[in-house]
Design an enzyme around this catalytic site. Structure first.
Site, short mmCIF file in Angstrom:
data_model
loop_
_atom_site.label_atom_id
_atom_site.label_comp_id
_atom_site.label_asym_id
_atom_site.label_seq_id
_atom_site.Cartn_x
_atom_site.Cartn_y
_atom_site.Cartn_z
N ARG A 135 -38.64 -80.36 8.29
CA ARG A 135 -38.12 -81.66 8.73
C ARG A 135 -37.01 -82.20 7.85
O ARG A 135 -36.93 -81.86 6.66
CB ARG A 135 -39.26 -82.68 8.71
CG ARG A 135 -40.43 -82.37 9.63
CD ARG A 135 -40.19 -82.86 11.01
NE ARG A 135 -41.17 -82.39 11.97
CZ ARG A 135 -41.39 -83.00 13.13
NH1 ARG A 135 -40.73 -84.09 13.45
NH2 ARG A 135 -42.25 -82.49 13.98
N SER A 185 -43.07 -82.62 23.26
CA SER A 185 -42.22 -81.95 22.27
C SER A 185 -41.51 -80.75 22.89
O SER A 185 -41.96 -80.21 23.91
CB SER A 185 -43.03 -81.55 21.05
OG SER A 185 -44.12 -80.77 21.45
N GLY A 242 -25.35 -82.28 26.47
CA GLY A 242 -24.45 -83.39 26.83
C GLY A 242 -24.32 -83.59 28.34
O GLY A 242 -24.11 -84.71 28.81
N ASP A 243 -24.49 -82.50 29.09
CA ASP A 243 -24.36 -82.64 30.55
C ASP A 243 -25.49 -83.44 31.17
O ASP A 243 -25.39 -83.85 32.34
CB ASP A 243 -24.24 -81.25 31.19
CG ASP A 243 -22.88 -80.63 30.92
OD1 ASP A 243 -21.87 -81.32 31.19
OD2 ASP A 243 -22.82 -79.50 30.41
N ASN A 278 -41.69 -76.09 11.69
CA ASN A 278 -41.86 -77.55 11.75
C ASN A 278 -41.28 -78.23 10.49
O ASN A 278 -41.69 -79.31 10.12
CB ASN A 278 -43.34 -77.90 11.91
CG ASN A 278 -43.56 -79.36 12.28
OD1 ASN A 278 -42.78 -79.95 13.03
ND2 ASN A 278 -44.61 -79.97 11.74
N GLY A 337 -46.35 -87.12 9.65
CA GLY A 337 -47.08 -88.08 10.46
C GLY A 337 -48.51 -88.32 9.99
O GLY A 337 -49.14 -89.30 10.38
N TYR A 396 -48.35 -84.65 4.35
CA TYR A 396 -47.27 -84.25 5.24
C TYR A 396 -47.01 -85.24 6.37
O TYR A 396 -47.92 -85.58 7.13
CB TYR A 396 -47.55 -82.88 5.87
CG TYR A 396 -46.40 -82.44 6.74
CD1 TYR A 396 -45.29 -81.83 6.17
CD2 TYR A 396 -46.38 -82.72 8.09
CE1 TYR A 396 -44.22 -81.47 6.95
CE2 TYR A 396 -45.30 -82.38 8.88
CZ TYR A 396 -44.22 -81.74 8.30
OH TYR A 396 -43.14 -81.41 9.06
N ASP A 447 -37.51 -91.93 18.66
CA ASP A 447 -38.91 -91.52 18.78
C ASP A 447 -39.84 -92.59 19.37
O ASP A 447 -40.67 -92.27 20.19
CB ASP A 447 -39.44 -91.10 17.40
CG ASP A 447 -40.72 -90.27 17.47
OD1 ASP A 447 -40.85 -89.50 18.43
OD2 ASP A 447 -41.57 -90.41 16.58
N LYS A 454 -46.67 -92.59 13.47
CA LYS A 454 -47.55 -92.39 14.62
C LYS A 454 -48.83 -93.23 14.50
O LYS A 454 -49.33 -93.74 15.50
CB LYS A 454 -47.92 -90.92 14.77
CG LYS A 454 -46.75 -89.95 14.72
CD LYS A 454 -45.85 -90.04 15.93
CE LYS A 454 -44.88 -88.86 15.94
NZ LYS A 454 -43.89 -88.96 17.00
N HIS A 484 -43.93 -93.83 23.08
CA HIS A 484 -43.33 -92.68 22.37
C HIS A 484 -41.99 -92.37 23.04
O HIS A 484 -41.82 -91.34 23.68
CB HIS A 484 -44.31 -91.51 22.49
CG HIS A 484 -44.00 -90.35 21.59
ND1 HIS A 484 -44.49 -89.10 21.83
CD2 HIS A 484 -43.28 -90.25 20.46
CE1 HIS A 484 -44.08 -88.28 20.88
NE2 HIS A 484 -43.34 -88.95 20.04
N CYS A 487 -38.62 -80.71 24.44
CA CYS A 487 -37.96 -80.99 25.71
C CYS A 487 -36.62 -81.69 25.50
O CYS A 487 -36.05 -82.26 26.44
CB CYS A 487 -38.85 -81.84 26.62
SG CYS A 487 -40.28 -80.95 27.25
N GLY A 488 -36.10 -81.70 24.28
CA GLY A 488 -34.76 -82.22 24.04
C GLY A 488 -34.69 -83.72 23.83
O GLY A 488 -33.67 -84.34 24.14
N ARG A 491 -41.14 -79.95 30.74
CA ARG A 491 -40.53 -78.63 30.89
C ARG A 491 -41.21 -77.94 32.06
O ARG A 491 -42.37 -77.52 31.95
CB ARG A 491 -40.74 -77.87 29.57
CG ARG A 491 -40.13 -76.51 29.47
CD ARG A 491 -40.44 -75.91 28.11
NE ARG A 491 -39.49 -76.35 27.10
CZ ARG A 491 -38.36 -75.72 26.80
NH1 ARG A 491 -38.03 -74.61 27.42
NH2 ARG A 491 -37.55 -76.19 25.86
N ARG A 503 -48.88 -82.41 11.76
CA ARG A 503 -49.96 -83.33 12.10
C ARG A 503 -51.19 -82.51 12.48
O ARG A 503 -51.09 -81.40 12.97
CB ARG A 503 -49.56 -84.20 13.29
CG ARG A 503 -48.84 -85.47 12.89
CD ARG A 503 -48.63 -86.41 14.05
NE ARG A 503 -47.81 -85.81 15.07
CZ ARG A 503 -48.24 -85.37 16.24
NH1 ARG A 503 -49.52 -85.48 16.55
NH2 ARG A 503 -47.41 -84.83 17.10
O1 SAT Z 1 -45.24 -85.55 11.74
S1 SAT Z 1 -44.83 -86.50 12.78
O2 SAT Z 1 -46.00 -86.97 13.51
O3 SAT Z 1 -44.15 -87.65 12.20
C1 SAT Z 1 -43.78 -85.75 13.85
C2 SAT Z 1 -44.51 -85.16 14.98
O4 SAT Z 1 -45.35 -84.28 14.78
O5 SAT Z 1 -44.24 -85.56 16.12
MN MN Z 2 -42.51 -88.06 18.23
#
Ligand code: SAT
Ligand code: MN
Length: 610
Positions: free
Chosen positions: A389, A263, A515-516, A387, A213, A211, A292, A220, A240, A265-266, A420, A82
Site C-alpha cells: 500500500r 475490490s 478514462g473511457d 496488497n 484497516g 496493518y 473510499d 473501516k 463504502h 473493480c476499478g 465484475r 484485513r
Molecule cells: O486495509 S484497509 O481496510 O484499509 C483497505 C482494504 O482492505 O480495503
Molecule cells: Mn475500501
C-alpha cells in the site's frame, strides 16, 4: 507507573477518564499526547527510523530528493491484510450483528480483550491520538481518540485523518460523544488477533496486528462499521463509496456522483478519472473528493450532501503507474508512507509490480531479503506484496476537489453500484426509483477471478460493497436505505448500476474502461438532468445506443459491440432473480430481516421478465 511525557490536550473529563483507565489496563512505560505538530512528528519519524535493522517497528527514510518526506515500512508476513475472520461486531443480541458479521456476547468479548490487553504496552509508549473524521468544523464530522503503541499508526493517522489538538476543538470540553479506539501491536500473534467493534459503546478494540484497516481505526472500523450504525440512528448514511465531481462544459456547476464497487473493480481509477482526449478538448473536468468512503446527510435544501471523512488515500500499490492511474501515482511522490512494496536499492526508492516494465536489479523484496530483482521476478516471484500500500495525503492529488475541505460537503446527483460480471449485467442501467436502487445495491456481486480463489466465475455477494463493513444487521441496513429514500423524496440521487467487465463470445472485454468510463458517467449525468431519454426494460432504464458518446473510440467499440453491451438477456436475468431469492433466503435463515419492499421489487422484475 507510566511516565506522562506531555500535558493532556483536552480538559474533556470523558476523554481523560477513559485514557486513564486504558493506561491502568495496558501499563505502558510512557504516554505521549499527539498534538500533530511538525516537531513532534519529526521526532517520532527520527525515532522509528533509528531503530535497529530487524526491529518490527522499524521504518526507513527513502531518497529525499526523489521522494521528499517519504518513508518505508514492512509488516510481518502474517500481518499483511484485513482479517475478516477475526473481525467482530459485538451487539447485546446476536440479531443486532446479523448474518454478515462475526458476533460474540459483549461481556464475553470484553473479558477476553481485558485479558489480552492487560500489560500489553509494557515496555512501550502509548500514543494518544485525537482525530476528526471529516473537515474540522463540519456538522458531518465526528471525533475519535485512538490509543496505540505503534509510531507507524501515528504517522499513518496523520495522513489519513485530521489528527492532533485541532480534533479536540471539534469535540469540546464537555461532550462524551467520541469514538474510543484502543490498539496494541502486542506480540502480533495471529492466533490472538482481534478487531472488535462495540457499536452501542462507541468503542473499537484492535490487538495483535499492525496493518492497515486493522489498526488505522478511523477508517473501516469507525468510518464504516461504527458510523453505519450511528447513521442509522441519526438519519444519515456511511457508505463504502468514492466521491467524484464532474464539470461539463455546458453546466454552471460541478455535479457529484458517488460509487460503490467490490475490490478489484476499478474504484480508485474512477475516483481519479482522467477524461479521454475528446472529452478534455470539449472542456470536461473531473475532481476527486474521496476514493473510499462517503458520509452523507440531507442538507437544508433537502438534497443529499456528502463528505469524505478521510484525509488521505490508503491505496493498493501494485498496478499503479503513470498510465493506469496518473493521479494516484502523483499523489505518492511526497510525504507518503509505503508499506510492503519492494525497495529499489539502486536509488533508495520503491518499486512494485506494474510501476515500470523493468524491475530494479538491486532490490529488497517486501519481506526484506536482498535479491536481484530482475532474476527474482523472472523466476515468477513478486517483489511487492500484492496488497502492498501507499498512504498518501489527499492534497497531493493533482485533481483533488476544491470542495475537499468544505464542511457542508457536496450535493450528490447520482449513486453508482457495480461489479465484475462477464455476462448478464449491461454496461449501465438506471433503477426505476430509490427502492429499486436499494435492491440493485443489495444485489452487488462480483465474479471471482482465478487468482483469488482458483474458482473462476463464482458469484460473490457484496451488498453495496459493504459486506464486511455493515456495523449491524444487513436487513436493517437495507431498511435504513429505504427510510432515507422516503426522507429525500424527489430530491434523492438517482441510482445506477455499471459493469465495465462484460466479455464477448471470445472472452475479450468489450468495453475499454479506465478514462473511457467518462462516457458512461456522462450518460448518467444526462439522465440526472433530463437531457437523455432511455429504453425501459424489465431490469431498469437503459441508454439508447446513440446516447453513449463513442467519439474517438469508434474503432475500438463498434455499434454492434455497443448493442451487445446494452443487451438484456431475459433467460439470464430470470436466473439472476432466482439467485437473488436464494441469497435473501440464506440471509433470512441467518437472522436478517429483509424489508418487504425488496421482495416487491423482485416480484415486479420477475413479472416484467414474463
Ligand atoms: O486495509 S484497509 O481496510 O484499509 C483497505 C482494504 O482492505 O480495503
Ligand atoms: Mn475500501
Amino acid at each position: 507507573m507510566a511516565k506522562i511525557l506531555n500535558a493532556p490536550l483536552t480538559k474533556n473529563p470523558y476523554v481523560l477518564k477513559w485514557v486513564e483507565e486504558q493506561i491502568a489496563l495496558t501499563t505502558p512505560d510512557y504516554v505521549m499526547w499527539i498534538d500533530g505538530s511538525a516537531e513532534q512528528l519529526d521526532q517520532l519519524r527520527n525515532e522509528v527510523c533509528a531503530l535497529p535493522e530487524g526491529h518490527n517497528d522499524k521504518m526507513y527514510r527513502l531518497n529525499q530528493d526523489k521522494l521528499p518526506g517519504c518513508i518505508y515500512h514492512r509488516t510481518l508476513p502474517n500481518d499483511v491484510a484485513r482479517v475478516e475472520g477475526r473481525t467482530f461486531i459485538c451487539t447485546p443480541e446476536k440479531d443486532g450483528a446479523g448474518p454478515t458479521n462475526n458476533w460474540m456476547d459483549p461481556a464475553e468479548m470484553h473479558a477476553k480483550l481485558n485479558k489480552l490487553f492487560t500489560g500489553a504496552m509494557k515496555g512501550r509508549t502509548m500514543y494518544v491520538i485525537p482525530y476528526s473524521m471529516g473537515p474540522i468544523g463540519s456538522p458531518l464530522a465526528k471525533v475519535g481518540v485512538e490509543l496505540t503503541d505503534s509510531i507507524y499508526v501515528v504517522l499513518n493517522m496523520e495522513i489519513m485523518t485530521r489528527m492532533g489538538k485541532r480534533a479536540f476543538e471539534n469535540l469540546g470540553d464537555e461532550n462524551p460523544d467520541f469514538v474510543k479506539g484502543l490498539h496494541s501491536k502486542a506480540l502480533v500473534d495471529p492466533e490472538e488477533r482481534y478487531i472488535v467493534q462495540f457499536p452501542q459503546e462507541n468503542a473499537i478494540y484492535s490487538i495483535n496486528s499492525a496493518y492497515g484497516g486493522n489498526v488505522l481505526l478511523g477508517k473501516k472500523c469507525f468510518a464504516l462499521r461504527i458510523a453505519s450504525y450511528q447513521g442509522k440512528n441519526e438519519g444519515w448514511m456511511a457508505e463504502h463509496m468514492l466521491i467524484l465531481g464532474v464539470k461539463r462544459p455546458g453546466d454552471d456547476e460541478v455535479k457529484y456522483v458517488t460509487a460503490a464497487f467490490p475490490s478489484a473493480c476499478g474504484k480508485t481509477n474512477l475516483a481519479m478519472l482522467i477524461p479521454p482526449k475528446y472529452y478534455r478538448e470539449q472542456g470536461y473536468e473531473t475532481f476527486t473528493v474521496g476514493d473510499d468512503i462517503a458520509w452523507m446527510k440531507p442538507g437544508k435544501d433537502g438534497r443529499l450532501y456528502a463528505i469524505n471523512p478521510e484525509n488521505g488515500f490508503f491505496g493498493v500499490a501494485p498496478g499503479t503507474n503513470e498510465n493506469s492511474n496518473f493521479n494516484a501515482l502523483a499523489s505518492t511522490r511526497k510525504n507518503t508512507i509505503f508499506t510492503n512494496v519492494a525497495m529499489n536499492e539502486e536509488d533508495n526508492t520503491v518499486w512494485w509490480e506494474g510501476l515500470t516494465k523493468e524491475p530494479p536489479v538491486f532490490a529488497r523484496e517486501w519481506k526484506g531479503a536482498k535479491v536481484n530483482g530482475k532474476a527474482f521476478v523472472a523466476d515468477g516471484n513478486k517483489l511487492a506484496h500484492p496488497n502492498s500500500r501507499f498512504t498518501a495525503p489527499a492534497i497531493n492529488c493533482p485533481c483533488i476537489s476544491p470542495e475537499f475541505d468544505n464542511p457542508q460537503g457536496v450535493p450528490v446527483s447520482a449513486m453508482i453500484f457495480g461489479g465484475r460480471r462477464e455476462s448478464t449485467t449491461p454496461l449501465v442501467y438506471q433503477s426505476f426509483d430509490w427502492v429499486h436502487g436499494t435492491y440493485v445495491g443489495s444485489a452487488v456481486s462480483s465474479e471471482t477471478t482465478a487468482a483469488a480463489t482458483g474458482e473462476v466465475g463464482v458469484l460473490r455477494h457484496d451488498p453495496m460493497a459493504m459486506k464486511p463493513f455493515i456495523g449491524y444487521n444487513v436487513g436493517d441496513y437495507w431498511a435504513h436505505w429505504i427510510e432515507m429514500g422516503k426522507i429525500l423524496g424527489d430530491k434523492a440521487p438517482k441510482i445506477f448500476n455499471v459493469n465495465w467487465f462484460r466479455k464477448d463470445e471470445e472472452g475479450h472485454f468489450m468495453w475499454p474502461g479506465f478514462g473511457d468510463n467518462m462516457r458512461v458517467v456522462d450518460w448518467i449525468l444526462k439522465r440526472v438532468s433530463g437531457e437523455a431519454d432511455a429504453v425501459e426494460t424489465a431490469i431498469g432504464y437503459l441508454p439508447k445506443p446513440e446516447d453513449i458518446n463513442l467519439s474517438g473510440i469508434e474503432d475500438e467499440v463498434s455499434q454492434e459491440t455497443l448493442a451487445k453491451l446494452l443487451s438484456v438477456d431475459k433467460d439470464l436475468w430470470k436466473k439472476e432473480v432466482a439467485q437473488m431469492r436464494d441469497y435473501y433466503a440464506e440471509l433470512t435463515a441467518g437472522g436478517a430481516h429483509i424489508p418487504q419492499e425488496l421482495y416487491d421489487v423482485l416480484d415486479k422484475i420477475e413479472s416484467k421478465l414474463g
